[in-house]
Design a protein around this motif. Structure first.
Motif, PDB file in Angstrom:
ATOM      1  N   SER A  95     -94.417  11.997   9.255  1.00 46.53           N
ATOM      2  CA  SER A  95     -93.168  11.742   8.544  1.00 46.53           C
ATOM      3  C   SER A  95     -92.849  10.244   8.527  1.00 46.53           C
ATOM      4  N   THR A  96     -92.462   9.717   7.372  1.00 52.34           N
ATOM      5  CA  THR A  96     -92.088   8.305   7.288  1.00 52.34           C
ATOM      6  C   THR A  96     -90.703   8.207   6.646  1.00 52.34           C
TER       7      THR A  96
ATOM      8  N   PRO B 299     -96.641  12.166   2.756  1.00 54.12           N
ATOM      9  CA  PRO B 299     -95.957  10.869   2.751  1.00 54.12           C
ATOM     10  C   PRO B 299     -94.890  10.764   1.664  1.00 54.12           C
ATOM     11  N   GLN B 300     -93.698  10.328   2.065  1.00 55.41           N
ATOM     12  CA  GLN B 300     -92.672  10.012   1.057  1.00 55.41           C
ATOM     13  C   GLN B 300     -93.070   8.728   0.339  1.00 55.41           C
TER      14      GLN B 300
ATOM     15  N   CYS C 191     -96.456  10.209  -4.074  1.00 55.53           N
ATOM     16  CA  CYS C 191     -95.422  10.305  -3.039  1.00 55.53           C
ATOM     17  C   CYS C 191     -94.752  11.664  -3.128  1.00 55.53           C
TER      18      CYS C 191
ATOM     19  N   ARG D 235     -86.056  14.408   2.449  1.00 61.64           N
ATOM     20  CA  ARG D 235     -86.617  15.464   3.297  1.00 61.64           C
ATOM     21  C   ARG D 235     -88.135  15.473   3.124  1.00 61.64           C
ATOM     22  N   ASP D 236     -88.850  15.741   4.225  1.00 63.69           N
ATOM     23  CA  ASP D 236     -90.311  15.763   4.177  1.00 63.69           C
ATOM     24  C   ASP D 236     -90.843  17.118   3.735  1.00 63.69           C
ATOM     25  N   TYR D 237     -91.978  17.111   3.076  1.00 61.19           N
ATOM     26  CA  TYR D 237     -92.790  18.326   2.942  1.00 61.19           C
ATOM     27  C   TYR D 237     -93.647  18.414   4.188  1.00 61.19           C
ATOM     28  N   LEU D 238     -93.628  19.560   4.849  1.00 59.08           N
ATOM     29  CA  LEU D 238     -94.365  19.703   6.101  1.00 59.08           C
ATOM     30  C   LEU D 238     -95.591  20.580   5.911  1.00 59.08           C
TER      31      LEU D 238
ATOM     32  N   ALA E 177     -96.753  15.617   7.864  1.00 59.26           N
ATOM     33  CA  ALA E 177     -95.807  15.491   6.761  1.00 59.26           C
ATOM     34  C   ALA E 177     -96.537  14.840   5.602  1.00 59.26           C
TER      35      ALA E 177
ATOM     36  N   ARG F 153     -91.401  14.013  -1.972  1.00 59.26           N
ATOM     37  CA  ARG F 153     -90.057  14.053  -1.390  1.00 59.26           C
ATOM     38  C   ARG F 153     -89.424  15.391  -1.735  1.00 59.26           C
TER      39      ARG F 153
END
Ligand code: ASP
Length: 466
Positions: free
Chosen positions: A170-171, A193-194, A217, A176-179, A191, A219
């Protein structure tokens, strides 16, 4: 016989050629059958006379969107029959043979229109057909041209294109992250990457100096007209740079894109105006002002940079200060002591070395000079509400990396989708993406997201809570 493209038949006048592609439309005039024939280059007209008995019989059976092979002779059309709407309109092909390669059911959507009359869900469900229409062919081909130009331009300036991981950690870009659950380490997650933010900074530690990537990316936000769960950025990072150098690079690159690929468009002002955040808010009431003179003219391009953003904003819900851009951004302070003093006085007054890139009222990119002092970076994480342990856990890798001789660096990440949307005069970014998601994040062509098999979940150690 070598294949000739529909758009190129004019170069073969008087000669026999071979075409491969689709029946676009078909018109039956009794003793003559006309088809508009289509391939990747566009359209040409092919005409079959009843005298060519075998070809005529086959042409009688073909229907729109069948895949065919034609051989025939290229003839100049009489002046009054020239079709000015297509590039090959001065010529037509007199058909000698036709071979049906593949038949097609009647298409669920029309592909010989611009598609604006068709419901979007329907278009997205049959996207592979939707892509056949001239408008989307043009959008994707032009997107490729823009990306190719970018690659060439940056390569000539000694930038290196480097891929960074997609399954990662996660960055913090504020969404919100996709996990992605790990199978080998149950209970742990990657995660998506955003943005490649931390990797590109670590590439600077790695001595690459000039990096770029056409980067995807992710998000997990509610989608809107100009947002998608995954989108594409031109991600850039440079060592030993200044805000002015980054802005000048973008200015030169974007001017070249417009001059070379969209010469009919007019850039309102060069150098692109640089406005402070304060000025933009006071004068235009927006941090992404639309500086066009005539907002109805789609061919006006008003690029601008907005600089001197505040470093922090107060998040009332979370009761904490958050970074306006991201925590890696260099605040305008002299030292850690100076930062502490300014933060104690008025956190909202600290300015950041951030620059936003704006076009026609859209934010098309943002970037900053980064903090390269690990002590200052730790302080910024702290004042944003992270405990010492959290900082170590989330950002230990970058703080450690910064102890081994990190060059000062900065970068930027303009979005490709929004740029293409504006250049192509499209109402939303889905029109310039080959396989976009719907407004509620679904891929209705592939039916994603979808349920997975119970054993897949078991392997991952994941239980669905219903
Ligand atoms: N990572 C940032 C973003 O995605 C851009 C940057 O600071 O380079 O917005």
């Amino acid at each position: 016989m070598e294949r000739v493209l529909a758009g190129d038949i004019g170069a073969h006048e008087g000669r026999e050629i071979r075409l491969l592609g689709w029946v676009h439309t078909r018109r039956d005039h009794g003793k003559l059958i006309f088809i508009d024939f289509r391939d990747r280059s566009g359209l040409c007209q092919a005409v079959t006379f009843s005298g060519e008995a075998e070809a005529f019989a086959t042409m009688n059976t073909v229907r729109p969107e069948w895949v065919i092979e034609i051989t025939g002779v290229v003839n100049k059309r009489p002046e009054k029959l020239v079709n000015k709407d297509i590039a090959s309109g001065q010529w037509e092909v007199g058909v000698k043979t036709v071979r049906v390669i593949n038949e097609a059911e009647t298409l669920p959507i029309a592909v010989d229109t611009d598609g604006k009359e068709i419901g979007e869900e329907h278009r997205l469900k049959y996207r592979y057909l939707d892509l056949r229409r001239a408008r989307l062919q043009k959008n994707l081909r032009n997107r490729h041209k823009v990306i190719s130009l970018i690659r060439q331009y940056l390569t000539d300036k000694s930038f290196v294109e480097i891929e960074t991981p997609i399954i990662s950690k996660s960055t913090p870009e504020g969404a919100r992250d996709y996990l992605v659950p790990s199978r080998l380490e149950k209970g742990s997650f990657y995660a998506l990457p955003q943005s490649p933010q931390q990797y590109k900074q670590l590439l600077m530690v790695g001595g690459m100096e000039r990096y770029f990537q056409i980067a995807r990316c992710f998000r997990d936000e509610d989608t809107r007209g100009d947002r998608q769960p995954e989108f594409t950025q031109l991600d850039i990072e440079m060592s030993f740079t200044t805000p002015e150098e980054v802005m000048q690079l973008l200015e030169e690159l974007y001017t070249k894109i417009v001059k070379d690929l969209y010469p009919h468009k007019k850039i309102m002002q060069t150098p692109f105006p640089r406005l402070s955040y304060k000025e933009a808010m006071e004068k235009y009431g927006s941090d992404k002002p639309d500086l066009r003179k005539d907002k109805n003219d789609p061919d006006e391009l008003a690029f601008a940079f907005v600089v001197d953003f505040p470093m922090f904003e107060w998040k009332e819900r979370e009761k904490r200060w958050d970074a306006v851009h991201h925590p890696f951004t260099q605040p305008k302070v002299e030292s850690v002591a100076d930062f502490d003093e300014k933060f104690a006085t008025d956190p909202g007054e600290i300015l950041a070395m951030q620059y936003d890139f704006v076009l026609n009222g859209y934010e098309i990119g943002g970037g900053s000079i980064r903090i390269h002092d690990p002590k200052l970076l730790s302080r910024v994480f702290e004042v944003m509400g992270n405990s010492k342990e959290e900082i170590q856990d989330k950002f230990g890798h970058i703080l450690t990396a910064f102890q081994y001789g990190v060059p000062p660096h900065g970068g930027v990440a303009p979005g490709i989708d929004r740029l293409m949307m504006i250049l192509e005069n499209e109402p939303n970014i889905r029109e310039v993406i080959a396989f976009p998601k719907t407004g509620d994040g679904r891929d209705i062509m592939m039916s994603a997201p979808s349920k997975v098999r119970p054993e897949q979940l078991r392997e991952l150690g994941v239980k669905i809570d219903d």
